[in-house]
Design an enzyme around this catalytic site. Structure first.
Site, PDB file in Angstrom:
ATOM      1  N   LYS A  84      -9.382   2.860  -2.214  1.00  0.00           N
ATOM      2  CA  LYS A  84      -7.974   2.595  -2.513  1.00  0.00           C
ATOM      3  C   LYS A  84      -7.304   3.905  -2.944  1.00  0.00           C
ATOM      4  O   LYS A  84      -7.908   4.675  -3.707  1.00  0.00           O
ATOM      5  CB  LYS A  84      -7.968   1.580  -3.666  1.00  0.00           C
ATOM      6  N   SER A 159      -4.184  -6.189  -5.026  1.00  0.00           N
ATOM      7  CA  SER A 159      -3.567  -4.977  -4.551  1.00  0.00           C
ATOM      8  C   SER A 159      -4.494  -4.103  -3.678  1.00  0.00           C
ATOM      9  O   SER A 159      -4.011  -3.190  -3.011  1.00  0.00           O
ATOM     10  CB  SER A 159      -3.095  -4.155  -5.746  1.00  0.00           C
ATOM     11  N   SER A 183      -7.240  -8.175  -8.185  1.00  0.00           N
ATOM     12  CA  SER A 183      -6.897  -7.237  -7.105  1.00  0.00           C
ATOM     13  C   SER A 183      -8.069  -6.764  -6.259  1.00  0.00           C
ATOM     14  O   SER A 183      -7.866  -6.116  -5.238  1.00  0.00           O
ATOM     15  CB  SER A 183      -6.170  -6.012  -7.676  1.00  0.00           C
TER      16      SER A 183
END
Lengths: 482, 75
Positions: A84, A159, A183
């Protein structure tokens, strides 16, 4: 095209490492295949924020030059990974999926990124996410959201959206995400991969942009329970750069993973988690319980503490801490924030200090209460990971227009475990009748990751994720996302 | 971009102005407010039982003590 490399991309991380260590295939070949596939699918899925072809191939060449003896000491030898875009690597641009940081170059390297490097992984780029990791649908105005590989008009969760989609599309073998309220587990569930929220403090957060310092955790995503175990063993443990990283000893998570389920007691809630869930998901959890019982576990129906007050307390912490962190940036550059993210962060300024401190004060006591109510009776909990499959972007937009609660309902089975700090693993099960992945969740005691991984592994041996052959996405019609 | 405040008093005025200017009349804020309000009563029940001994620092200790018996006696 190197067919062997293409085929190896489909395999688990553990198998990739083994075959690369054996010299069956050069690291360069596998990395080239991962890069080619990523480049081909980028216009379709939008998983990456940056792809580092040159750096990845240089690293692969260096690994190929290592002697066999040294390769075998590297538990992630040669596998293509990406994280990420919240994890810093010195000298590389780290955007946090924000326009404000579109040119921001990191001055240091995150501890987990360094541990991946030391273990022999090949970092091929940075992955898409919800701006600043704030929200469950991957929304950002920097590069736009990631599409769900199983159904392109649906969200990939958030996310850690790019992490889950890249794994589902076989672009990488593992990825690190972050989980403040779901997330890691949300996108894992949405895309049909494994995702772990570790015990609070199990993995260092050094070099990772915070959202809520009380609730944030770094967690691995992968395509099997054993892959998660391998990666967790690499990244877990104390860190001189992060005082909140626990000094609890790190066990060998792979060693006991095949020990079976006999004599384990697995709790199945008879309240809340069966009252607010899609019918197909409820049926999937019931089937899972039967499989676990057939494997020798004792399924214990039990009433669990209502997670809703814990959700409320978690939300108080998350939005207040997020606002405190973003105070200066949002004050000066609110126009550069994605509107949904900006409005969430601004809401945090309405939280009063007494509520915030009470939420912190209650946390230790509520953990004790939860342990007494649940973990004196069972060794782990079996729950749905999400109350429904991933919504379409049209549904998300409609919900936002009507100010309905879709965004919150998507994380309502996950957030309380961030508040309690308990480890929780999203385990993919199958596609639902709409062709979207659905998943269950296993929750364990503090630092009980080994046990929930053992349960997931046992399940996976008899019920591997029942997904059809992955769509080729060769000539996909790419839907517009508003 | 706002100019940088020059003195502590400027900084306070600037921040107060920013706080007063926050628009909470947004869809996202409405959703969050409704979520918090829905569970506020339940959370309030918990808050009403807080004792002086319930302190933020207890959490880390609870996490370790619940996680493993090997930590008993650890300084």
């Amino acid at each position: 095209v190197n067919r062997t490399a293409e085929e190896l991309l489909e395999c688990s991380l553990v198998e990739q490492v083994s075959r690369l260590q054996d010299g069956e295939l050069a690291v360069c070949d596998l990395v080239e295949a991962a890069l080619a596939r990523s480049e081909r699918l980028q216009p379709v899925l939008n998983c990456f924020i940056t792809l580092d072809r040159e750096g990845a191939l240089a690293r692969a060449r260096a690994l190929d030059a290592l002697p066999a003896r040294q390769r075998r000491t590297m538990p992630l030898f040669g596998v293509p990974v990406a994280h990420k875009d919240l994890f810093a690597r010195e000298g590389r641009i780290v955007t946090f999926a924000s326009k404000l940081y579109a040119e921001h170059r990191a001055s240091g390297t995150a501890t987990v990124v360094k541990r991946f490097d030391d273990a022999g992984a090949v970092d091929i780029g940075t992955l898409n996410l919800t701006e600043f990791a704030c929200g469950p649908y991957g929304l950002n105005i920097l590069v736009g959201p990631t599409r769900n590989p199983w159904k392109l008009e649906h969200v990939a969760g958030g996310s850690s959206s790019g992490s889950a989609a890249a794994l589902a599309a076989r672009l990488v073998a593992s990825s690190m995400g972050t989980d403040t309220g779901g997330s890691v587990r949300g996108p894992s569930s949405a895309c049909g991969v494994f995702g772990l929220l570790p015990t609070n403090g199990r993995i260092s957060r050094h070099g990772v942009l915070p959202l809520s310092h009380s609730l944030d955790n770094v967690g691995p995503l992968a395509r099997s329970a054993r892959d998660i175990a391998r990666v967790l063993g690499v990244v877990a443990g104390k860190d001189a750069n992060d005082a909140t990283a626990s000094s609890e000893p790190v066990p060998n998570y792979e060693a006991g993973i095949s020990a079976g389920l006999r004599e384990l007691r697995i709790g199945q809630p008879v309240n809340y988690y069966i009252e607010h869930v899609d019918g197909e998901i409820a049926a999937m959890v019931a089937e899972t319980a039967k499989v676990l019982a057939d494997l020798g576990a004792t399924i214990v129906p039990l009433e669990v503490p209502d997670p809703r007050p814990l959700d409320a307390l978690a939300n108080i912490l998350a939005v207040a801490e997020g606002s405190a962190y973003h105070r200066d940036d949002i004050r000066r550059h609110a126009d550069l924030y994605t509107p949904a993210v900006r409005d969430r962060i601004l809401f945090g300024f309405s939280i009063d200090a007494v509520s915030y401190i009470d939420a912190l004060r209650l946390r230790g006591r509520e953990l004790h209460r939860y342990m007494d109510a649940v973990f004196t009776k069972v060794d782990a909990l079996l729950l749905p990971a999400m109350p429904r499959a991933a919504p379409s972007y049209a549904e998300v937009e409609a919900a936002r227009s009507e100010s309905s609660d879709l965004s919150f309902s998507f994380g309502k089975f996950t957030r309380s475990f961030n508040y309690l700090g308990l480890p929780a693993l999203a385990v993919p099960h199958r596609l639902n009748t709409l062709g979207l992945p659905i998943a269950f969740q296993l929750v364990g005691r503090p630092f009980g990751e080994a046990l929930i991984l053992r349960i997931a592994y046992g399940f996976e041996q008899v019920v591997p994720p029942r997904f059809p052959a992955f769509p080729s996405l060769a000539e996909p019609a790419v839907p517009e996302i508003a | 971009m706002n100019p940088e405040p020059k003195t502590p008093a400027d900084a306070v005025r600037d921040y107060v102005g920013f706080r007063q200017g926050i628009n909470l009349d947004t869809k996202e804020a409405a959703m969050m407010a409704r979520e918090l309000a829905a569970y506020a009563a339940a959370a309030e029940d918990l808050r009403a039982t807080l004792a002086p001994s319930d302190q933020p620092g207890n959490y880390r200790k609870a996490l370790v003590m619940e996680g493993t018996s090997s930590d008993e006696g650890r300084p």
